[in-house]
Design a protein around this motif. Sequence first.
Motif, short mmCIF file in Angstrom:
data_model
loop_
_atom_site.label_atom_id
_atom_site.label_comp_id
_atom_site.label_asym_id
_atom_site.label_seq_id
_atom_site.Cartn_x
_atom_site.Cartn_y
_atom_site.Cartn_z
N LEU A 5 0.84 -1.20 0.00
CA LEU A 5 0.00 0.00 0.00
C LEU A 5 0.87 1.25 0.00
N ARG A 6 1.90 1.28 0.83
CA ARG A 6 2.81 2.43 0.90
C ARG A 6 3.49 2.67 -0.45
N GLU A 7 4.01 1.61 -1.07
CA GLU A 7 4.71 1.75 -2.34
C GLU A 7 3.77 2.28 -3.43
N GLU A 8 2.55 1.78 -3.46
CA GLU A 8 1.59 2.25 -4.47
C GLU A 8 1.21 3.71 -4.23
N LEU A 9 1.03 4.10 -2.99
CA LEU A 9 0.68 5.49 -2.70
C LEU A 9 1.83 6.44 -3.00
N ILE A 10 3.06 6.01 -2.77
CA ILE A 10 4.23 6.84 -3.12
C ILE A 10 4.26 7.07 -4.63
N ALA A 11 4.03 6.01 -5.40
CA ALA A 11 4.05 6.14 -6.86
C ALA A 11 2.96 7.09 -7.33
N ARG A 12 1.76 6.98 -6.76
CA ARG A 12 0.67 7.86 -7.16
C ARG A 12 0.91 9.30 -6.72
N ALA A 13 1.49 9.50 -5.56
CA ALA A 13 1.79 10.85 -5.10
C ALA A 13 2.85 11.51 -5.98
N ASN A 14 3.83 10.74 -6.42
CA ASN A 14 4.85 11.29 -7.32
C ASN A 14 4.24 11.70 -8.66
N VAL A 15 3.28 10.95 -9.15
CA VAL A 15 2.61 11.31 -10.40
C VAL A 15 1.80 12.59 -10.21
N ALA A 16 1.07 12.68 -9.11
CA ALA A 16 0.19 13.82 -8.89
C ALA A 16 0.95 15.10 -8.59
N ALA A 17 2.07 15.01 -7.89
CA ALA A 17 2.78 16.21 -7.43
C ALA A 17 3.99 16.55 -8.29
N ALA A 18 4.17 15.89 -9.43
CA ALA A 18 5.34 16.16 -10.27
C ALA A 18 5.39 17.65 -10.61
N PRO A 19 6.52 18.27 -10.59
CA PRO A 19 7.90 17.78 -10.52
C PRO A 19 8.41 17.56 -9.10
N ALA A 20 7.58 17.81 -8.09
CA ALA A 20 8.01 17.54 -6.71
C ALA A 20 8.23 16.03 -6.57
N ARG A 21 9.18 15.68 -5.70
CA ARG A 21 9.51 14.27 -5.49
C ARG A 21 9.10 13.85 -4.09
N VAL A 22 8.22 12.86 -4.00
CA VAL A 22 7.75 12.33 -2.72
C VAL A 22 8.71 11.24 -2.26
N SER A 23 9.23 11.39 -1.03
CA SER A 23 10.17 10.41 -0.49
C SER A 23 9.47 9.23 0.17
N ASP A 24 8.39 9.52 0.91
CA ASP A 24 7.76 8.46 1.68
C ASP A 24 6.33 8.85 2.02
N VAL A 25 5.51 7.85 2.29
CA VAL A 25 4.17 8.04 2.83
C VAL A 25 4.19 7.38 4.20
N LEU A 26 3.90 8.16 5.22
CA LEU A 26 3.92 7.67 6.59
C LEU A 26 2.49 7.56 7.10
N PHE A 27 2.13 6.38 7.57
CA PHE A 27 0.76 6.15 8.05
C PHE A 27 0.65 6.53 9.52
N THR A 28 -0.30 7.39 9.81
CA THR A 28 -0.62 7.72 11.20
C THR A 28 -1.64 6.73 11.74
N GLU A 29 -2.61 6.37 10.87
CA GLU A 29 -3.65 5.42 11.27
C GLU A 29 -4.17 4.71 10.04
N ILE A 30 -4.37 3.40 10.16
CA ILE A 30 -5.04 2.61 9.13
C ILE A 30 -6.07 1.76 9.85
N LEU A 31 -7.32 1.91 9.44
CA LEU A 31 -8.40 1.14 10.06
C LEU A 31 -9.18 0.48 8.94
N VAL A 32 -9.28 -0.85 9.00
CA VAL A 32 -10.07 -1.61 8.03
C VAL A 32 -11.22 -2.24 8.77
N GLN A 33 -12.45 -1.97 8.32
CA GLN A 33 -13.65 -2.54 8.96
C GLN A 33 -14.44 -3.30 7.95
#
Length: 170
Positions: A142-170
């Motif tokens: 999930l982290r790797e996929e979100l990093i790739a999508r964030a890099n596409v959306a924020a280009a030319p800015a480079r996203v280093s990491d996505v840090l999860f504060t909370e993940i809840l699956v119900q």
Amino acid sequence: MATAQANPAPQEGEAADAPKRKGGKKLLLIALPVLLLAGGGGAAFFLGLIPGLGKAPPAAEGAPAAPDRRPVFVTLPEITANLNAPGRRAAFIRVKSQIEVQGAADAAALQAAMPRVVDLFTTYLRELRPEDLRGSAGTHRLREELIARANVAAAPARVSDVLFTEILVQ
């Protein structure tokens, strides 16, 4: 019978070779420590063990300053999405996260592209199944996929990491 001598008398060319051999030992005793010191100094330089060497000189007052490349964390809004769950029972995910970028310029570019980032994240989360998120391997994917999508959306800015504060699956 045999009148040959075991040690024949030295000829003219042979007598000159004996003193050169003694000088070779002195040369070895001098050259070996010099080579060892030079090799050790070169290794210390390339490993960065010698302080003060290899640093750039301070910038002149009129020269532009180098961009600040310290990590900056941008908080994303909480994202809640329904998962692609089979059957009649609905499954949901709630994600609170922060995105790490290098420098204030990249943080500003990410803030400007925040609606696109949230849209890409939500669209991706809706396609996930609950079993895709199980365990640490699921969180890592999930982290790797979100990093790739964030890099596409924020280009030319480079996203280093996505840090999860909370993940809840119900």
